[in-house]
Every structure is written in C-alpha cells, then in structure tokens.
Design an enzyme around this catalytic site. Sequence first.
Site, PDB file in Angstrom:
ATOM      1  N   ASP A  58       0.862  -1.198   0.000  1.00  0.00           N
ATOM      2  CA  ASP A  58       0.000   0.000   0.000  1.00  0.00           C
ATOM      3  C   ASP A  58       0.891   1.238   0.000  1.00  0.00           C
ATOM      4  O   ASP A  58       2.110   1.153   0.188  1.00  0.00           O
ATOM      5  CB  ASP A  58      -0.923   0.000   1.237  1.00  0.00           C
ATOM      6  CG  ASP A  58      -1.909   1.166   1.220  1.00  0.00           C
ATOM      7  OD1 ASP A  58      -2.330   1.595   0.127  1.00  0.00           O
ATOM      8  OD2 ASP A  58      -2.249   1.684   2.300  1.00  0.00           O
ATOM      9  N   SER A  59       0.256   2.402  -0.169  1.00  0.00           N
ATOM     10  CA  SER A  59       1.007   3.650  -0.088  1.00  0.00           C
ATOM     11  C   SER A  59       1.297   4.018   1.366  1.00  0.00           C
ATOM     12  O   SER A  59       2.134   4.877   1.630  1.00  0.00           O
ATOM     13  CB  SER A  59       0.199   4.773  -0.733  1.00  0.00           C
ATOM     14  OG  SER A  59      -1.077   4.848  -0.112  1.00  0.00           O
ATOM     15  N   TYR A  94      -0.947   8.413  -2.768  1.00  0.00           N
ATOM     16  CA  TYR A  94      -0.922   8.100  -4.191  1.00  0.00           C
ATOM     17  C   TYR A  94      -1.978   8.879  -4.963  1.00  0.00           C
ATOM     18  O   TYR A  94      -1.839   9.096  -6.162  1.00  0.00           O
ATOM     19  CB  TYR A  94      -1.132   6.595  -4.397  1.00  0.00           C
ATOM     20  CG  TYR A  94       0.149   5.795  -4.376  1.00  0.00           C
ATOM     21  CD1 TYR A  94       1.380   6.392  -4.108  1.00  0.00           C
ATOM     22  CD2 TYR A  94       0.132   4.433  -4.630  1.00  0.00           C
ATOM     23  CE1 TYR A  94       2.550   5.647  -4.094  1.00  0.00           C
ATOM     24  CE2 TYR A  94       1.298   3.685  -4.624  1.00  0.00           C
ATOM     25  CZ  TYR A  94       2.505   4.294  -4.351  1.00  0.00           C
ATOM     26  OH  TYR A  94       3.665   3.551  -4.350  1.00  0.00           O
ATOM     27  N   CYS A 136      -4.340  -1.419  -2.200  1.00  0.00           N
ATOM     28  CA  CYS A 136      -4.533   0.016  -2.372  1.00  0.00           C
ATOM     29  C   CYS A 136      -5.424   0.200  -3.594  1.00  0.00           C
ATOM     30  O   CYS A 136      -5.050  -0.216  -4.699  1.00  0.00           O
ATOM     31  CB  CYS A 136      -3.173   0.683  -2.597  1.00  0.00           C
ATOM     32  SG  CYS A 136      -3.277   2.441  -3.001  1.00  0.00           S
ATOM     33  N   GLU A 171      -3.629   8.133   8.714  1.00  0.00           N
ATOM     34  CA  GLU A 171      -2.196   7.892   8.981  1.00  0.00           C
ATOM     35  C   GLU A 171      -1.829   8.520  10.330  1.00  0.00           C
ATOM     36  O   GLU A 171      -1.155   7.907  11.152  1.00  0.00           O
ATOM     37  CB  GLU A 171      -1.317   8.511   7.882  1.00  0.00           C
ATOM     38  CG  GLU A 171      -1.401   7.840   6.531  1.00  0.00           C
ATOM     39  CD  GLU A 171      -0.525   6.593   6.392  1.00  0.00           C
ATOM     40  OE1 GLU A 171       0.611   6.588   6.877  1.00  0.00           O
ATOM     41  OE2 GLU A 171      -0.997   5.617   5.765  1.00  0.00           O
ATOM     42  N   CYS A 211     -11.364   2.640   0.015  1.00  0.00           N
ATOM     43  CA  CYS A 211      -9.935   2.888   0.238  1.00  0.00           C
ATOM     44  C   CYS A 211      -9.561   2.003   1.420  1.00  0.00           C
ATOM     45  O   CYS A 211     -10.319   1.931   2.403  1.00  0.00           O
ATOM     46  CB  CYS A 211      -9.711   4.366   0.561  1.00  0.00           C
ATOM     47  SG  CYS A 211      -8.088   4.760   1.231  1.00  0.00           S
ATOM     48  N   HIS A 259      -7.544   2.319   3.726  1.00  0.00           N
ATOM     49  CA  HIS A 259      -7.353   2.994   5.008  1.00  0.00           C
ATOM     50  C   HIS A 259      -8.647   3.030   5.845  1.00  0.00           C
ATOM     51  O   HIS A 259      -8.602   3.054   7.069  1.00  0.00           O
ATOM     52  CB  HIS A 259      -6.915   4.453   4.798  1.00  0.00           C
ATOM     53  CG  HIS A 259      -5.448   4.615   4.512  1.00  0.00           C
ATOM     54  ND1 HIS A 259      -4.873   4.245   3.323  1.00  0.00           N
ATOM     55  CD2 HIS A 259      -4.445   5.150   5.266  1.00  0.00           C
ATOM     56  CE1 HIS A 259      -3.578   4.536   3.351  1.00  0.00           C
ATOM     57  NE2 HIS A 259      -3.288   5.083   4.521  1.00  0.00           N
TER      58      HIS A 259
HETATM   59  N1  DGL Z   1      -4.948   2.888   0.835  1.00  0.00           N
HETATM   60  C1  DGL Z   1      -4.948   3.639  -0.395  1.00  0.00           C
HETATM   61  C2  DGL Z   1      -6.204   3.283  -1.199  1.00  0.00           C
HETATM   62  O1  DGL Z   1      -6.817   2.240  -0.953  1.00  0.00           O
HETATM   63  C3  DGL Z   1      -4.681   5.081  -0.099  1.00  0.00           C
HETATM   64  C4  DGL Z   1      -4.666   5.980  -1.268  1.00  0.00           C
HETATM   65  C5  DGL Z   1      -3.625   7.067  -1.369  1.00  0.00           C
HETATM   66  O2  DGL Z   1      -2.458   6.870  -1.028  1.00  0.00           O
HETATM   67  O3  DGL Z   1      -4.009   8.137  -1.883  1.00  0.00           O
HETATM   68  O4  DGL Z   1      -6.606   3.943  -2.122  1.00  0.00           O
END
Ligand code: DGL
Length: 278
Positions: free
Chosen positions: A8-9, A40, A72, A150, A182, A184
């Site tokens: 993931d990011s 991301y 992600c 985060e 998402c 997160h």
């Molecule tokens: N967990 C990522 C997702 O599911 C986060 C996105 C991001 O870094 O912008 O999209």
Amino acid sequence: MPRVLVFDSGVGGLSVSACIRQRLPFVEQVYVADNAGFPYGDQPESVVTLRCQRLISEALQVFPCDVIVVACNTASTVVLPDLRSMTSIPVVGVVPAVKPAAACSQNRRIGILATPATIRRPYLEELIREFAADCQVERIGQPELVRWIEDSVAGQELPQSLLCEALQPFRAAGVDTVVLGCTHYPLIREQLQACLPEVRFWVDSGDAIARRTEWLLGQQDKTTIPSAAVLDYPVRAALFSGEIPSGLRRYMEESGLAPDEIRGHWPGDEGVTTAGSA
Ligand code: DGL
C-alpha cells in the site's frame, strides 16, 4: 511456509493484512508501504506505476513471495497490468466493493467513500454501471481522510467533527449502505459508524481479498498447512520507503500483526530497526 506480499502507499493495507491474518493465520506476510510517495491520490499515474513496480520487485528479491496483494484501490486502478507483466507471481488487486454493496442495499441508495483519484477514475463508473445500475449512488472523494488516518495510527486524535461533516452528503442522500473504497477506511470503521448510525451496511473488500489469496495459494498447494500452525509474528517484515510511522509496532501488535522486523527508508540501508524498537 506460504508468504504473501501486501503493498500500500501507507498503513491502509494493514486492514487487508488483518483479514488475511484472520483467514490464513499460518501465512507469513511481508508488508511494503510507499509512504515516501504517500498519498498516491496526489501522484500522476505513471509515478504510481513506477514506484509500485520498483518497491515490489526490490522486496521480492529479499523476501520471495507466493502471492502479491496490491492493497490500495488508488494503485490497483493503474498498476495491475504492468505488475502482472513484470512477474509470474499471481497479483491480487483491490476494487471498491460496489457489487457486494448493491447486493446488501435495501433502499437502493449507496454511498461510495474513496480518495478523489479513485472517485475520478473511469473504472469506478464501470463498476457502478455493471453492478449498481439500479441504485442511486452518492460519491464522496475526501482528500484529507487518508492523512487523518495515517496520523491517527501514529497516535493523533481523529478530527471527528470534520469527519462527520465530510460524510453529510450520505445522510442527505439517505444511503443505507456505504462502500469503504480505500483500504485505510476500515481502520476507522467505528468512527465512521458513529457519524452515520443510520447506515446499515458498511462494506469493504478485505475479506474478499483474503479469500482470493487463499484460492491462489491453494492453486500452488500452499494451503494444506495444519490449522494449528498459527504464527505469533505473522509479518516477517514491514518495509516503509519513508520514515517508520511513530507507534507502528504497537499498532501492528494490537491488530494481531506483530512484525519480526520493521525497516524505514527502505530499500536504502538507513533507519533499519529490528524487533523491539520502533
Ligand atoms: N490505501 C490507499 C487506497 O486504498 C490510499 C490511497 C492514497 O495513497 O491516496 O486507495
């Protein structure tokens, strides 16, 4: 021992790791987070693709894996074809759970909560057309939410009133089902539910990914491990391209994802910490 790479990011993919841990407690995981490139949603697609490819291939050199999970949504919308052409290891991507949400909704009104990038991408429209054509769909692309999450994992308080304010369009639309688009977001499911207690179904993709991972491991005869083989340290390594988020070890331990090792500024050789620190 079967091993799965989860990418993931940031820390959002830990919600997917937790589902994999729940379903496949004998599977070792390698968690890779490109937090130097986070979020991301703010990056051009070509940058996301290159960063994912680079970090995943570096990680595979050190920790060979049997399945790659791109946990992600934002990355999965752009990186999967390039990743699949780079490696013969099966790759699982994550898409917003529009199909299961359409199956749950009783009043045919669905909310989709995602990053602005995911909301913008045509593939979301395709999912809606294919699986939720008879539903009224309200979309919220909240730009700050991933950062708040985060920070909350690092111990800061979530701005609950701003969160509730951001979700108001779902209340106005009267949705009975919300897609957490998402990875997160499941990390703050309780806080989301507190904002909209009237919503009946909160749907994410974590369990579906864990099931798909199980199937792909099964194809390689890697699921016939005795069910008693439960790992105390299910995460062999957590590799972060930027700083190690503060409080990460505690958070992972509390989530049942105790890591053997955490490395920051990875794959550089600075900031390496081992069990007991971070
Ligand atoms: N967990 C990522 C997702 O599911 C986060 C996105 C991001 O870094 O912008 O999209």
